[in-house]
Write a protein that holds these residues in place. Structure first.
Motif, PDB file in Angstrom:
ATOM      1  N   PHE A  15      11.487  52.773  52.019  1.00  0.00           N
ATOM      2  CA  PHE A  15      11.955  51.441  51.657  1.00  0.00           C
ATOM      3  C   PHE A  15      11.554  51.111  50.229  1.00  0.00           C
ATOM      4  CE2 PHE A  15       7.658  50.543  53.120  1.00  0.00           C
ATOM      5  CZ  PHE A  15       7.232  49.460  52.353  1.00  0.00           C
ATOM      6  N   THR A  16      12.372  50.319  49.581  1.00  0.00           N
ATOM      7  CA  THR A  16      12.037  49.846  48.235  1.00  0.00           C
ATOM      8  C   THR A  16      11.247  48.555  48.359  1.00  0.00           C
ATOM      9  OG1 THR A  16      14.120  48.619  48.050  1.00  0.00           O
ATOM     10  CG2 THR A  16      14.095  50.872  47.219  1.00  0.00           C
ATOM     11  N   TYR A  68      27.756  49.989  47.632  1.00  0.00           N
ATOM     12  CA  TYR A  68      26.710  49.038  47.241  1.00  0.00           C
ATOM     13  C   TYR A  68      26.477  49.066  45.733  1.00  0.00           C
ATOM     14  CZ  TYR A  68      22.153  46.869  46.678  1.00  0.00           C
ATOM     15  OH  TYR A  68      21.125  46.070  46.248  1.00  0.00           O
ATOM     16  N   TYR A  71      17.920  52.579  37.626  1.00  0.00           N
ATOM     17  CA  TYR A  71      17.738  51.922  38.924  1.00  0.00           C
ATOM     18  C   TYR A  71      18.748  52.458  39.938  1.00  0.00           C
ATOM     19  CZ  TYR A  71      17.981  47.950  42.245  1.00  0.00           C
ATOM     20  OH  TYR A  71      18.012  47.153  43.365  1.00  0.00           O
ATOM     21  N   ASP A 111      16.269  43.890  45.476  1.00  0.00           N
ATOM     22  CA  ASP A 111      17.459  43.397  44.806  1.00  0.00           C
ATOM     23  C   ASP A 111      17.397  41.869  44.843  1.00  0.00           C
ATOM     24  OD1 ASP A 111      18.030  42.813  47.435  1.00  0.00           O
ATOM     25  OD2 ASP A 111      19.869  43.989  47.548  1.00  0.00           O
ATOM     26  N   LEU A 140      20.695  51.201  53.280  1.00  0.00           N
ATOM     27  CA  LEU A 140      21.621  51.990  52.481  1.00  0.00           C
ATOM     28  C   LEU A 140      21.661  53.418  53.022  1.00  0.00           C
ATOM     29  CD1 LEU A 140      20.711  50.785  48.870  1.00  0.00           C
ATOM     30  CD2 LEU A 140      22.383  49.834  50.478  1.00  0.00           C
ATOM     31  N   TYR A 195      15.697  51.551  53.400  1.00  0.00           N
ATOM     32  CA  TYR A 195      15.760  50.097  53.550  1.00  0.00           C
ATOM     33  C   TYR A 195      15.504  49.496  52.172  1.00  0.00           C
ATOM     34  CZ  TYR A 195      15.682  50.748  58.594  1.00  0.00           C
ATOM     35  OH  TYR A 195      15.995  51.113  59.883  1.00  0.00           O
ATOM     36  N   HIS A 196      16.462  48.706  51.711  1.00  0.00           N
ATOM     37  CA  HIS A 196      16.436  48.243  50.322  1.00  0.00           C
ATOM     38  C   HIS A 196      16.106  46.753  50.251  1.00  0.00           C
ATOM     39  CE1 HIS A 196      17.140  48.188  46.150  1.00  0.00           C
ATOM     40  NE2 HIS A 196      18.359  47.690  46.160  1.00  0.00           N
ATOM     41  N   LEU A 245      18.078  54.842  43.397  1.00  0.00           N
ATOM     42  CA  LEU A 245      18.577  54.554  44.734  1.00  0.00           C
ATOM     43  C   LEU A 245      19.472  55.682  45.238  1.00  0.00           C
ATOM     44  CD1 LEU A 245      19.465  50.753  44.370  1.00  0.00           C
ATOM     45  CD2 LEU A 245      17.391  51.760  45.354  1.00  0.00           C
ATOM     46  N   ILE A 272      26.214  53.866  50.113  1.00  0.00           N
ATOM     47  CA  ILE A 272      25.474  53.706  48.869  1.00  0.00           C
ATOM     48  C   ILE A 272      26.401  53.503  47.670  1.00  0.00           C
ATOM     49  CG2 ILE A 272      25.284  56.223  48.608  1.00  0.00           C
ATOM     50  CD1 ILE A 272      22.769  53.575  47.334  1.00  0.00           C
TER      51      ILE A 272
END
Length: 365
Positions: free
Chosen positions: A247-248, A341, A269, A288, A333, A284-285, A273, A338
């Motif tokens: 996760f980010t 997005y 960036y 943002d 994502l 899991y992002h 990703l 991806i």
């Protein structure tokens, strides 16, 4: 007779203070070498998390844990007990960098005696800054994860540490924090708490401080970590039977705007990703613009969440509902979504104007 009296007096004056120091250090246990808990050792400083958590893992054991959690301080503030359906050990520590992941996994696996079922890693964009590695190595005196493990394994280490003056200083600080909790205290369940709700003015100061801290490494000296993808691939090869959950870590909108948009790192960036999803299959992002990161009341500085929002991270990852969790916080994502997005929402971000002039009035050089 005088000689014997002098020896006895010397022994008395030496052994009594040492015994007191040893008993006090044991009672407070600032180095986390033992497992007892009491009213005076539940607000402890994480003054050396890498050593303290290694001590905790080695001396209290990891056999009952099926999941390892790694990451920086942003991840360290997530309560390991909030991941439902998993027994998680939070091994995250301040400024943990990508090159450390494999080494900490190896150490934890050796202590556990078997691979983990799950490994959760909170990745930070600052971890893509290859130039940041040397800074952190110098900050920690050139130590690598194996050095902390080696220290903990030294004969009688945890008993010798009871007579340490440094341990005594941290034990006294632990007692002080019992009566005056701080913004970063550990309890005896390996949970890092933020016990203070800061004022708007204090938060603005913290945001300014944090952005100044990262500015040099994430702007003019920034160099993208070319081995990011290969590092992730190596983890998967080394532990093929383990499920990796990536996760980010969320950061506040001013922090994102400064280091992604204004610093012209949108390309890096997106690459970060994309490479992560391509390698690990999904992530899991949280990093943002969403309902959490655009509301500064969820942060006590530029990039650390208060407990309620940090709990939402754990709930989203473990697939459990939580009261109030926003639908847009923690997008999953995958290889299938991806590209879609990256094409749409991030371009909208770049055009978004935020009212942060007062907060960032003197961030720019």
């Amino acid at each position: 007779m005088n000689y014997r009296k002098s020896v006895r007096l010397w022994l008395l004056l030496t052994l009594v203070p040492l015994s007191f120091i040893g008993l006090f250090n044991y009672f407070i246990d600032p180095l986390w070498c033992f497992s007892h808990s009491n009213a005076l050792n539940n607000h402890q400083p994480g003054f050396n998390e890498r050593q303290q958590k290694t001590n905790r893992a080695l001396f209290t054991g990891l056999k009952r844990y099926d999941t390892l959690l790694l990451g920086s301080s942003r991840t360290a503030y997530i309560d390991q007990h909030d991941f439902k359906g998993m027994e998680v050990f939070n091994y995250a520590a301040d400024n943990m960098l990508p090159w450390e992941y494999e080494k900490w996994i190896d150490i934890a696996t050796e202590i556990k005696g078997a691979p983990f079922k799950n490994i959760i890693i909170g990745i930070d964009f600052f971890g893509t800054a290859e130039n940041y590695d040397a800074v952190i190595r110098r900050f920690y005196g050139g130590k690598v994860p194996g050095d902390y493990f080696e220290t903990a394994q030294k004969p009688l280490y945890r008993f010798k540490s009871l007579l340490s003056y440094d341990a005594l200083k941290h034990a006294v600080e632990s007692v002080r924090r019992t009566f005056h909790p701080t913004i970063s205290d550990y309890d005896r369940k390996n949970v890092r708490h933020c016990n203070i709700v800061v004022s708007d003015k204090t938060r603005e100061h913290h945001i300014e401080r944090d952005i100044d801290e990262y500015k040099e490494h994430l702007t003019k000296n920034y160099h993208y970590r070319s081995g990011w993808k290969s590092m992730l691939e190596r983890l998967k090869r080394r532990y093929p039977g383990t499920r990796f959950i990536i996760f980010t870590t969320p950061v506040s909108k001013p922090f994102f705007e400064t280091f992604i948009i204004e610093a012209n790192h949108m390309r890096e960036y997106k690459r970060w990703l994309k490479e992560t999803v391509e390698t690990m299959g999904s992530l899991y992002h949280f990093m943002d613009f969403n309902s959490v990161t655009t509301d500064l009341d969820n942060f006590f500085d530029a990039h650390h969440l208060y407990a309620p929002a940090a709990r939402w991270v754990a709930c989203r990852i473990s697939g459990t509902d939580a009261p109030g969790i926003p639908a847009d916080f923690g997008k999953r994502l995958t290889r299938e979504n991806i590209d879609r997005y990256l094409e749409r929402p991030l371009e909208e971000m770049a055009r978004t104007k935020i009212n942060s002039a007062k907060i960032r009035s003197n961030f720019t050089e």
